[in-house]
Design a protein around this motif. Structure first.
Motif, PDB file in Angstrom:
ATOM      1  N   HIS A  79       0.821  -1.218   0.000  1.00  0.00           N
ATOM      2  CA  HIS A  79       0.000   0.000   0.000  1.00  0.00           C
ATOM      3  C   HIS A  79       0.854   1.267   0.000  1.00  0.00           C
ATOM      4  O   HIS A  79       0.404   2.312  -0.451  1.00  0.00           O
ATOM      5  N   ALA A  80       2.082   1.176   0.513  1.00  0.00           N
ATOM      6  CA  ALA A  80       2.963   2.351   0.533  1.00  0.00           C
ATOM      7  C   ALA A  80       3.261   2.804  -0.895  1.00  0.00           C
ATOM      8  O   ALA A  80       3.200   4.000  -1.207  1.00  0.00           O
ATOM      9  N   ALA A  81       3.562   1.850  -1.770  1.00  0.00           N
ATOM     10  CA  ALA A  81       3.801   2.199  -3.180  1.00  0.00           C
ATOM     11  C   ALA A  81       2.525   2.711  -3.823  1.00  0.00           C
ATOM     12  O   ALA A  81       2.537   3.684  -4.580  1.00  0.00           O
ATOM     13  N   TRP A  82       1.392   2.067  -3.518  1.00  0.00           N
ATOM     14  CA  TRP A  82       0.116   2.497  -4.089  1.00  0.00           C
ATOM     15  C   TRP A  82      -0.215   3.931  -3.672  1.00  0.00           C
ATOM     16  O   TRP A  82      -0.729   4.708  -4.469  1.00  0.00           O
ATOM     17  N   ALA A  83       0.058   4.268  -2.413  1.00  0.00           N
ATOM     18  CA  ALA A  83      -0.237   5.613  -1.909  1.00  0.00           C
ATOM     19  C   ALA A  83       0.622   6.661  -2.621  1.00  0.00           C
ATOM     20  O   ALA A  83       0.133   7.740  -2.980  1.00  0.00           O
ATOM     21  N   LEU A  84       1.891   6.346  -2.825  1.00  0.00           N
ATOM     22  CA  LEU A  84       2.770   7.280  -3.533  1.00  0.00           C
ATOM     23  C   LEU A  84       2.276   7.505  -4.959  1.00  0.00           C
ATOM     24  O   LEU A  84       2.215   8.645  -5.430  1.00  0.00           O
ATOM     25  N   LEU A  85       1.916   6.419  -5.639  1.00  0.00           N
ATOM     26  CA  LEU A  85       1.390   6.553  -7.003  1.00  0.00           C
ATOM     27  C   LEU A  85       0.119   7.389  -7.031  1.00  0.00           C
ATOM     28  O   LEU A  85      -0.081   8.200  -7.932  1.00  0.00           O
ATOM     29  N   ASP A  86      -0.734   7.196  -6.030  1.00  0.00           N
ATOM     30  CA  ASP A  86      -1.986   7.950  -5.978  1.00  0.00           C
ATOM     31  C   ASP A  86      -1.725   9.436  -5.718  1.00  0.00           C
ATOM     32  O   ASP A  86      -2.539  10.281  -6.097  1.00  0.00           O
ATOM     33  N   LEU A  87      -0.587   9.740  -5.118  1.00  0.00           N
ATOM     34  CA  LEU A  87      -0.172  11.147  -4.945  1.00  0.00           C
ATOM     35  C   LEU A  87       0.431  11.709  -6.231  1.00  0.00           C
ATOM     36  O   LEU A  87       0.679  12.898  -6.333  1.00  0.00           O
ATOM     37  N   GLY A  88       0.711  10.839  -7.193  1.00  0.00           N
ATOM     38  CA  GLY A  88       1.325  11.280  -8.445  1.00  0.00           C
ATOM     39  C   GLY A  88       2.838  11.120  -8.466  1.00  0.00           C
ATOM     40  O   GLY A  88       3.499  11.572  -9.392  1.00  0.00           O
ATOM     41  N   ILE A  89       3.392  10.475  -7.443  1.00  0.00           N
ATOM     42  CA  ILE A  89       4.842  10.300  -7.358  1.00  0.00           C
ATOM     43  C   ILE A  89       5.248   9.039  -8.116  1.00  0.00           C
ATOM     44  O   ILE A  89       4.783   7.945  -7.814  1.00  0.00           O
ATOM     45  N   THR A  90       6.119   9.211  -9.110  1.00  0.00           N
ATOM     46  CA  THR A  90       6.598   8.075  -9.895  1.00  0.00           C
ATOM     47  C   THR A  90       8.103   7.850  -9.730  1.00  0.00           C
ATOM     48  O   THR A  90       8.655   6.919 -10.316  1.00  0.00           O
ATOM     49  N   CYS A  91       8.750   8.701  -8.935  1.00  0.00           N
ATOM     50  CA  CYS A  91      10.191   8.564  -8.717  1.00  0.00           C
ATOM     51  C   CYS A  91      10.519   9.006  -7.293  1.00  0.00           C
ATOM     52  O   CYS A  91      10.029  10.050  -6.836  1.00  0.00           O
TER      53      CYS A  91
END
Length: 197
Positions: A79-91
């Motif tokens: 979920h940590a990766a999913w949350a970052l992606l949902d924030l728009g963070i790809t790097c």
């Protein structure tokens, strides 16, 4: 998975060390069965503080997060990766990452870039005023001020990220070979074929 070739934009100069997955996405948000909407819970404890960097309009929509040493430590929650992606963070750029977080990030299409602390310090300064470019093809992070930092990445991970290939995509890319093997096996080993009633 969306291919990543180049990530350009303002970076969030976060910089905090030893950020565990519970800080990235608290346990209360783990009940969801979907990946969307987790961004609202990302960094909840930090966002509760007035004037926090994540709610600063300057960094709204930033595709890159600059973090401190040992980013993503703690539990193995994807979920940590999913949350970052949902924030728009790809790097995410940091001096080091938890192995499990780094693996989860990769499997979800997030590029993790390891750079020495001196480079992180410089990028933290640049991020306050200007954009940063991360180029996966050339494995470099650059700034408008002629800074150029090279990073290493596993060739397999690089190939997958450049081509947007997750585990399903990798399997589908071998569809013809798999089909050929199954046809051969059916003829050579008919007793393994499933009988349909």
């Amino acid at each position: 998975m969306t291919p990543i070739s180049q990530v350009t934009g303002r970076a969030i100069p976060f910089g905090l060390k030893n950020v565990d997955t519970d800080i990235i996405i608290p346990a209360a948000f783990l009940k969801t069965i979907t990946r969307s909407g987790l961004g609202k819970g990302a960094f909840q404890a930090i966002r509760a503080e007035p004037g926090n960097i994540f709610d600063n309009p300057t960094y709204a929509g930033s595709p890159t997060l600059i973090a401190g040493d040992n980013f993503g430590c703690g539990s193995s929650r994807e979920h940590a990766a999913w949350a970052l992606l949902d924030l728009g963070i790809t790097c995410v750029i940091a001096p080091s990452f938890s192995d499990i977080f780094s693996g989860n990030a990769f499997k979800n299409g997030i590029l993790t870039v390891v750079l020495p602390q001196e480079a992180i310090d410089r990028l933290m300064e640049v991020a306050k005023t200007d954009e940063i470019t991360v180029d996966l093809e050339t494995q470099t992070v650059t700034t408008p001020f002629q800074d150029r930092f090279s990073f290493e990445i596993d060739p397999f991970r690089k190939h997958c990220l450049l081509n947007g290939l997750d585990e399903v995509g990798l399997t589908l890319a071998r569809d013809a070979a798999i089909g050929g093997y199954e046809a051969k096996a059916k003829g050579a080993l008919p007793f393994l074929a499933v009988v349909q009633h």
